[in-house]
Design a protein around this motif. Structure first.
Motif, PDB file in Angstrom:
ATOM      1  N   ASN A  23     -17.195  -0.225  36.006  1.00  0.00           N
ATOM      2  CA  ASN A  23     -15.902   0.116  36.836  1.00  0.00           C
ATOM      3  C   ASN A  23     -14.721  -1.015  35.721  1.00  0.00           C
ATOM      4  OD1 ASN A  23     -15.748   1.137  39.019  1.00  0.00           O
ATOM      5  ND2 ASN A  23     -17.860   0.465  38.879  1.00  0.00           N
ATOM      6  N   LYS A  27     -10.756  -0.896  35.075  1.00  0.00           N
ATOM      7  CA  LYS A  27      -9.733  -1.576  35.528  1.00  0.00           C
ATOM      8  C   LYS A  27      -8.832  -2.542  33.983  1.00  0.00           C
ATOM      9  CE  LYS A  27      -7.656  -4.148  39.184  1.00  0.00           C
ATOM     10  NZ  LYS A  27      -6.437  -2.944  39.556  1.00  0.00           N
ATOM     11  N   GLU A  30      -6.833   0.094  33.203  1.00  0.00           N
ATOM     12  CA  GLU A  30      -5.716   0.166  33.685  1.00  0.00           C
ATOM     13  C   GLU A  30      -4.913  -1.070  32.682  1.00  0.00           C
ATOM     14  OE1 GLU A  30      -4.991  -0.260  37.833  1.00  0.00           O
ATOM     15  OE2 GLU A  30      -6.323   0.945  37.636  1.00  0.00           O
ATOM     16  N   ASP A 226     -14.558  -3.981  44.450  1.00  0.00           N
ATOM     17  CA  ASP A 226     -13.723  -4.255  43.866  1.00  0.00           C
ATOM     18  C   ASP A 226     -13.639  -5.994  43.990  1.00  0.00           C
ATOM     19  OD1 ASP A 226     -13.516  -1.846  43.687  1.00  0.00           O
ATOM     20  OD2 ASP A 226     -11.689  -1.281  45.211  1.00  0.00           O
ATOM     21  N   ILE A 229     -14.626  -7.009  41.097  1.00  0.00           N
ATOM     22  CA  ILE A 229     -13.918  -6.444  39.903  1.00  0.00           C
ATOM     23  C   ILE A 229     -13.369  -7.533  39.635  1.00  0.00           C
ATOM     24  CG2 ILE A 229     -11.603  -5.317  39.202  1.00  0.00           C
ATOM     25  CD1 ILE A 229     -13.620  -3.317  39.866  1.00  0.00           C
TER      26      ILE A 229
END
Length: 329
Positions: A23, A27, A30, A226, A229
């Motif tokens: 994950n 991220k 991205e 999330d 993260i």
């Protein structure tokens, strides 16, 4: 929170094919970072990297943190390290303490040395709420811990001690994130040491009766991926000297009993399959090494890292259930 500064930064993620690591890979790609993933696939899964494997800014190194040469090669020309590689699970560490120690302590030390020698600016590492051990105080505050209750907990506490010594001895900067029962997309529901939420989900989806250890009144600070993260990104980008070389609870700051967790899971899953609401739960023995209750104070992270979690446990659980239904049914 300006994460655009991570664009073109070279970031190594150890354990990058694992649940949390993959994950983080997604991220950071991205956000425009140049990401290197180091994983030996002992617990990580190749399919977790499907969305990034062909990205020109992503590199996969298949290797083991127990090999110092591999760690040195992985750290070449790296700005930051997110160290997620570890052998998780309290029961696994009780069954095989030597391997857990080799990976979690020896591997961690290898990464510290390799990062220091390569001129890495900062290493952010996965610490654990298991470090609180037999401390009964709630909520858990970073400076108050008890004696560890498992080999796994010992290894994660030793990581914190090593990180502290590396600052004092070599002026090498780290931040430790004490994860509290992280859950969410890509978390593996299979295997003997599967985490409780994906394990329960897959059992309910298969119309099997889940087994809760104990009477179901043990509680945990379940934390959606999330939020984790976000904490890693804040730890990477913080420019406050006071925020560095600290350990932070990484959680939502709310506790849920296993009985309540099961109630929510049945409620959310029965929206897809009404029969799930009728499935009976089995209660078994308490597990050795389990902490009865876990609840994090997140005040330190709020104050020093400007952390504000985006997902409550129930909000995250709805997202996770939706992901599991679409991807594993």
């Amino acid at each position: 929170m300006d994460f655009t500064k991570l664009k073109n930064k070279k970031i190594l993620i150890t354990g990058g094919a694992g649940f949390i690591g993959s994950n983080l890979c997604e991220k950071l790609i991205e956000l425009g970072a140049i990401v290197k993933c180091l994983d030996n696939f002992s617990t990580g899964q190749r399919e977790n990297l499907n969305s990034v494997i062909n990205n020109p800014n992503f590199t996969l190194i298949e290797g083991d943190i127990r090999n110092l040469k591999t760690c040195n090669e992985a750290c070449e020309n790296i700005d930051f390290v997110l160290h997620q590689a570890a052998l998780g699970s309290v029961p696994r560490s009780i069954k095989d303490p030597i391997t857990s120690n080799d990976v979690n302590v020896g591997g961690f030390l290898n990464m510290l040395v390799a990062a220091r020698d390569s001129g890495v600016k900062r290493l952010v590492y996965a610490a654990s709420s298991s470090t609180y051990g037999d401390s009964e105080s709630l909520p858990k505050v970073e400076d108050t811990i008890g004696k560890p209750l498992s080999p796994y907990a010992i290894t994660k506490y030793v990581n914190e001690l090593y990180a502290d010594v590396f600052k004092k001895t070599y002026n090498f900067d780290t931040i430790g994130l004490r994860y509290f029962n992280v859950f969410g997309r890509k978390q593996n529901p299979n295997g003997a040491y599967a985490a409780v939420i994906p394990k329960f989900v897959i059992q309910l989806m298969n119309h099997e009766s889940p087994v809760i250890n104990g009477d179901g009144e043990f509680s945990r600070d379940f934390t959606y991926i999330d939020n984790v993260i976000l904490m890693n990104l804040l730890a990477l980008t913080s420019e406050s000297d006071e925020a560095l070389n600290q350990v932070y609870n990484t959680a939502f700051g709310e506790r849920t009993t296993l009985n309540d967790l099961m109630k929510y899971l049945k409620q959310y899953l029965s929206e897809f399959d009404p029969k799930i609401a009728e499935i009976e739960v089995i209660y078994g023995e308490n597990r050795i090494g389990d902490i009865p209750h876990s609840l994090a104070s997140i005040d330190k992270a709020k104050n020093l890292l400007d952390y504000s979690p985006k997902f409550s446990m129930k909000e995250g659980l709805k997202e996770a259930v939706d992901w599991y239904w679409k991807n594993l049914k």
